[in-house]
Design a protein around this motif. Structure first.
Motif, PDB file in Angstrom:
ATOM      1  N   CYS A   1       0.836  -1.195   0.000  1.00 29.82           N
ATOM      2  CA  CYS A   1       0.000   0.000   0.000  1.00 29.82           C
ATOM      3  C   CYS A   1       0.873   1.248   0.000  1.00 29.82           C
ATOM      4  CB  CYS A   1      -0.918  -0.002   1.215  1.00 29.82           C
ATOM      5  SG  CYS A   1      -2.018   1.422   1.293  1.00 29.82           S
ATOM      6  N   GLU A   2       0.557   2.196  -0.890  1.00 33.72           N
ATOM      7  CA  GLU A   2       1.352   3.413  -1.039  1.00 33.72           C
ATOM      8  C   GLU A   2       0.739   4.601  -0.299  1.00 33.72           C
ATOM      9  OE1 GLU A   2       1.632   3.988  -5.234  1.00 33.72           O
ATOM     10  OE2 GLU A   2       2.833   2.196  -5.541  1.00 33.72           O
TER      11      GLU A   2
ATOM     12  N   ALA B   1       0.713  -2.209   3.748  1.00 35.48           N
ATOM     13  CA  ALA B   1      -0.139  -3.389   3.901  1.00 35.48           C
ATOM     14  C   ALA B   1      -0.152  -4.213   2.612  1.00 35.48           C
ATOM     15  CB  ALA B   1      -1.552  -2.969   4.256  1.00 35.48           C
ATOM     16  N   VAL B   2      -0.342  -5.513   2.785  1.00 35.69           N
ATOM     17  CA  VAL B   2      -0.459  -6.444   1.674  1.00 35.69           C
ATOM     18  C   VAL B   2      -1.686  -7.289   1.965  1.00 35.69           C
ATOM     19  CG1 VAL B   2       0.638  -8.393   0.489  1.00 35.69           C
ATOM     20  CG2 VAL B   2       2.025  -6.523   1.348  1.00 35.69           C
TER      21      VAL B   2
ATOM     22  N   TYR C   1      -5.006   0.968  -8.426  1.00 31.71           N
ATOM     23  CA  TYR C   1      -5.878   2.072  -8.802  1.00 31.71           C
ATOM     24  C   TYR C   1      -5.058   3.010  -9.682  1.00 31.71           C
ATOM     25  CZ  TYR C   1      -8.950   0.544  -5.027  1.00 31.71           C
ATOM     26  OH  TYR C   1      -9.772  -0.186  -4.222  1.00 31.71           O
ATOM     27  N   ILE C   2      -5.717   4.003 -10.265  1.00 32.88           N
ATOM     28  CA  ILE C   2      -5.018   4.946 -11.127  1.00 32.88           C
ATOM     29  C   ILE C   2      -3.912   5.663 -10.352  1.00 32.88           C
ATOM     30  CG2 ILE C   2      -5.267   7.089 -12.442  1.00 32.88           C
ATOM     31  CD1 ILE C   2      -8.036   6.120 -13.250  1.00 32.88           C
TER      32      ILE C   2
ATOM     33  N   CYS D   1      -4.421  -0.543  -0.159  1.00 30.31           N
ATOM     34  CA  CYS D   1      -5.055  -1.651   0.549  1.00 30.31           C
ATOM     35  C   CYS D   1      -6.542  -1.358   0.732  1.00 30.31           C
ATOM     36  CB  CYS D   1      -4.380  -1.876   1.900  1.00 30.31           C
ATOM     37  SG  CYS D   1      -4.568  -0.509   3.058  1.00 30.31           S
ATOM     38  N   ALA D   2      -7.250  -2.262   1.373  1.00 35.72           N
ATOM     39  CA  ALA D   2      -8.693  -2.109   1.559  1.00 35.72           C
ATOM     40  C   ALA D   2      -9.016  -0.949   2.502  1.00 35.72           C
ATOM     41  CB  ALA D   2      -9.292  -3.397   2.095  1.00 35.72           C
ATOM     42  N   ASP D   3      -8.122  -0.630   3.431  1.00 36.14           N
ATOM     43  CA  ASP D   3      -8.364   0.476   4.365  1.00 36.14           C
ATOM     44  C   ASP D   3      -8.136   1.834   3.729  1.00 36.14           C
ATOM     45  OD1 ASP D   3      -8.971  -1.321   6.349  1.00 36.14           O
ATOM     46  OD2 ASP D   3      -6.914  -1.374   7.136  1.00 36.14           O
TER      47      ASP D   3
END
Length: 81
Positions: free
Chosen positions: A43-44, A52-53, A58-59, A64-66
């Motif tokens: 997650c960036e 997170a992994v 996304y563009i 991550c989901a959060d």
């Protein structure tokens, strides 16, 4: 139903496809390296990064989901009197 002429034509075609192609001058076989193992995407979001992994692409990057892209974290509102 296949006729004998059609069967003979298909056999000729199969033999032509099975024959190896002649070598072409100037064309060389190359050794291609195997793909290297890459670390998983993380997650960036944020600074420092969330990390997170698993993540989705996304563009705007991988999130991550959060922290889905396009949905920023809610800002605290200040009540004005």
């Amino acid at each position: 139903m296949t006729t004998t002429a059609r069967r003979a034509a298909l056999d000729r075609l199969a033999r032509q496809l099975d024959t190896p192609t002649p070598s072409v001058p100037g064309q060389l076989a190359m050794q291609i390296k195997a793909a290297e193992d890459k670390p998983p995407k993380v997650c960036e979001y944020g600074n420092p990064r969330c990390g997170a992994v698993p993540v989705r692409h996304y563009i705007g990057g991988f999130f991550c989901a959060d922290h889905p892209a396009g949905r920023p974290a809610p800002r605290p509102t200040t009540e004005q009197e």
